[in-house]
Design an enzyme around this catalytic site. Sequence first.
Site, PDB file in Angstrom:
ATOM      1  N   ASP A 450       0.823  -1.217   0.000  1.00 40.13           N
ATOM      2  CA  ASP A 450       0.000   0.000   0.000  1.00 40.13           C
ATOM      3  C   ASP A 450       0.852   1.260   0.000  1.00 40.13           C
ATOM      4  O   ASP A 450       2.054   1.224   0.298  1.00 40.13           O
ATOM      5  CB  ASP A 450      -0.912  -0.027   1.240  1.00 40.13           C
ATOM      6  CG  ASP A 450      -2.250   0.643   0.989  1.00 40.13           C
ATOM      7  OD1 ASP A 450      -2.325   1.506   0.101  1.00 40.13           O
ATOM      8  OD2 ASP A 450      -3.218   0.306   1.693  1.00 40.13           O
ATOM      9  N   ASP A 520     -10.714   1.817  -3.286  1.00 38.98           N
ATOM     10  CA  ASP A 520     -11.266   1.579  -1.949  1.00 38.98           C
ATOM     11  C   ASP A 520     -12.786   1.609  -1.975  1.00 38.98           C
ATOM     12  O   ASP A 520     -13.441   1.275  -0.994  1.00 38.98           O
ATOM     13  CB  ASP A 520     -10.754   2.637  -0.962  1.00 38.98           C
ATOM     14  CG  ASP A 520      -9.391   2.256  -0.398  1.00 38.98           C
ATOM     15  OD1 ASP A 520      -8.921   1.139  -0.690  1.00 38.98           O
ATOM     16  OD2 ASP A 520      -8.796   3.068   0.326  1.00 38.98           O
TER      17      ASP A 520
HETATM   18  C1  GLA Z   1      -5.824   1.742   2.216  1.00 42.50           C
HETATM   19  C2  GLA Z   1      -6.164   0.584   1.311  1.00 42.50           C
HETATM   20  C3  GLA Z   1      -7.233  -0.270   1.962  1.00 42.50           C
HETATM   21  C4  GLA Z   1      -6.727  -0.757   3.293  1.00 42.50           C
HETATM   22  C5  GLA Z   1      -6.303   0.403   4.164  1.00 42.50           C
HETATM   23  C6  GLA Z   1      -5.605  -0.078   5.417  1.00 42.50           C
HETATM   24  O1  GLA Z   1      -6.877   2.615   2.338  1.00 42.50           O
HETATM   25  O2  GLA Z   1      -6.562   1.032   0.050  1.00 42.50           O
HETATM   26  O3  GLA Z   1      -7.569  -1.350   1.134  1.00 42.50           O
HETATM   27  O4  GLA Z   1      -5.651  -1.620   3.084  1.00 42.50           O
HETATM   28  O5  GLA Z   1      -5.400   1.265   3.477  1.00 42.50           O
HETATM   29  O6  GLA Z   1      -5.207   0.957   6.228  1.00 42.50           O
END
Ligand code: GLA
Length: 698
Positions: A450, A520
Amino acid sequence: MAIIYLEEKRLFAISGDAVSYLFGFDERGLLKHLHWGRRVDSPGDFGAGFTGEGTANDPAVDILTEEYAPWGGMRFKEPCLKVSFADGTRDLVPVYREHRIRGDLLSVTFTDAHYPLELILFYRMMDGFDILERYAEIVNRGKEPFTIHRAASAEFHFPGTGWHQTNVYGQWAAEQRRFREPLGYGRKVLESRKGSTGHNHGPWFILDRNAGEEEGTVYFGALVYSGNFKTVFEVSPYGNTRVITGINDFDFAWVLRPGESFRTPAVLCGCTGGGFGAMSRGMHRIALKRLMPEEHRGEIRPVLYNSWEATYFDVTCQGQLALAETAAAMGVELFVVDDGWFGERHSDHAGLGDWYVNRTKFPSGLAPLVDGVKKLGMQFGIWVEPEMVNPDSDLYREHPEWIYRFEHREPTTGRNQLVLNLCEPAVAHYIVGVLSSLLSEHDIAFVKWDMNRAVSEPGALNLPPEDRQSVWYRHVLAFYGIVDELRRKFPRVVFEACASGGGRVDHGCLMRFDQFWTSDNTDALDRLEIQEGYSLMFPAKAMRAWVTDCPNFLNKRTIPLRYRFHSAMMGSLGIGGDLKKWSPQEREESAKMVAMYKEIRHVVQEGELYRLSTIGSGLAALQYVLSGESVVFALTRGERYGRELIPLRLRGLDRGKTYTVDIDGFAYDKSGGYLMESGITLHLPGDYASIMVRITEK
Ligand code: GLA
């Protein structure tokens, strides 16, 4: 497949199966673009010819369709290359020196008329794909450094005006929204200044005049880069259209020392007469066969479960095992524990950087969870965000100097975190070391990588002051270097690129990561638009999509489970809901949908995609075709009573063959010709109605 140089015309012709790209020297030795389009079998008909001087107000060199315009002389257009020499000269006069053809690679080398600067332009037609790869290299052959202020990857020319450009726009959780607009006189810029590609626009261009989904000429190019990019569209007052793309020159400077060379990221470009659909299929094909990391390119992606929306930071060994059990019973093949398993990570305020297991949440380490997951017949995956650190972390307390920051300025936090200075070798070394331990101590098959904030105050204080504006590019190179090294050490591990969802969806990542976390936003309806924009350039196999809970956490919408599955089955299927709350009926229905997906996923993940209808029209209908098999997903938001049912004309079938069409258990036989001309008529009453249709050759 050929690269031809016609000596008498001083002309290069690079051809693929159906396309050719031609350029040659004019009488003054300037490299002029001549043709990009249908394959040319008699390149000798072309010639760069005579350019003349133009006038004092409209110099020829400003009008000329140069292959790679330097900034120098009477050029006022957007340049590809701009440098300043140690003596203060800021002007370039590249003079042709030589060219080489080595296999499928052409290089054309220039040296500045006075200064020891070498510019090399590279061209490669990618065998069997009709995709041309272009990039440039600048070499310092002298004894003094010089500074590169701008070095684009390539310049492209389109005859006349009246072109439209297509890209995506958006923001966090609303990425990849497709738009198309006319290009008018002047310059238009699409860019990122965020350190990564970002959620706002894609680092690629698409140009057409009047193309449709399946007809018309479309030109396109994708930058193989994951950082600050800049694409300039310029419709000149002389009536020509140009596109220049590459690293963003905003806040950029690269000091090139004696003996050093600087290579730009590549652009992969092509053109087709088959509309946006053929463009996408071409880009999907080259992704699946050549660009995606080789080790896992040919593998079918497993059905995944991710715990993020179920537990957020409230991760425990027992809780994850309970989810794993339910997931396994539904047919999930890969279980991924998301954020919250490490350090003091109880919220997004702390813990990033401390990549060791939290012993309160996992008293006996990760092993019981990994073993439990494996016993359930699934692979185990884990979340990391290696480029970041929370101020409230052991790593930051130990190494506050490891972040980007400017002197006399407080670094700004985003999501309570700071960006690690990857230009500092010790930082890169730490990341590789700590992740190597994690991956060698546990049987981890999958890493979700990420990156949850943009880069600000990009001060790499370890670099000499004159090198600090190189930080944007160095960060991306270091990021690539870390991922490449980990992949070399752990070739079995599958890597997923995530940047708050789709903040780093680009070809730089496509060549290093096996898939993307697309957004997301897991709302099945919003996703249709996001997935459509994504599909312009990227393949379904690399597109992770999860079925999550309703009401959706973002927009509170409630959508039937079946629709949520159909929406997510259009890519690599995952589940991301809080399974403890799913009723026995929901679990049973999910298990059936997962089983169904497993039957058709090879067609989705490896087939050719046809966008039959887009959600903007009220009906999203996507067809995937692989040899004699085809699958159609059709999803509406709500059908209006009395609306005339318009048949969906299928694509990619063999007209002379007979196919069985199976619409939810109701089957009939028709010829390919009938299905492509008359099509299938679907009745989708009610809100959020959806259907999957299977078409199989008899
Ligand atoms: C980001 C990612 C999510 C999740 C969160 C965790 O927003 O896109 O899928 O992994 O971080 O903190």
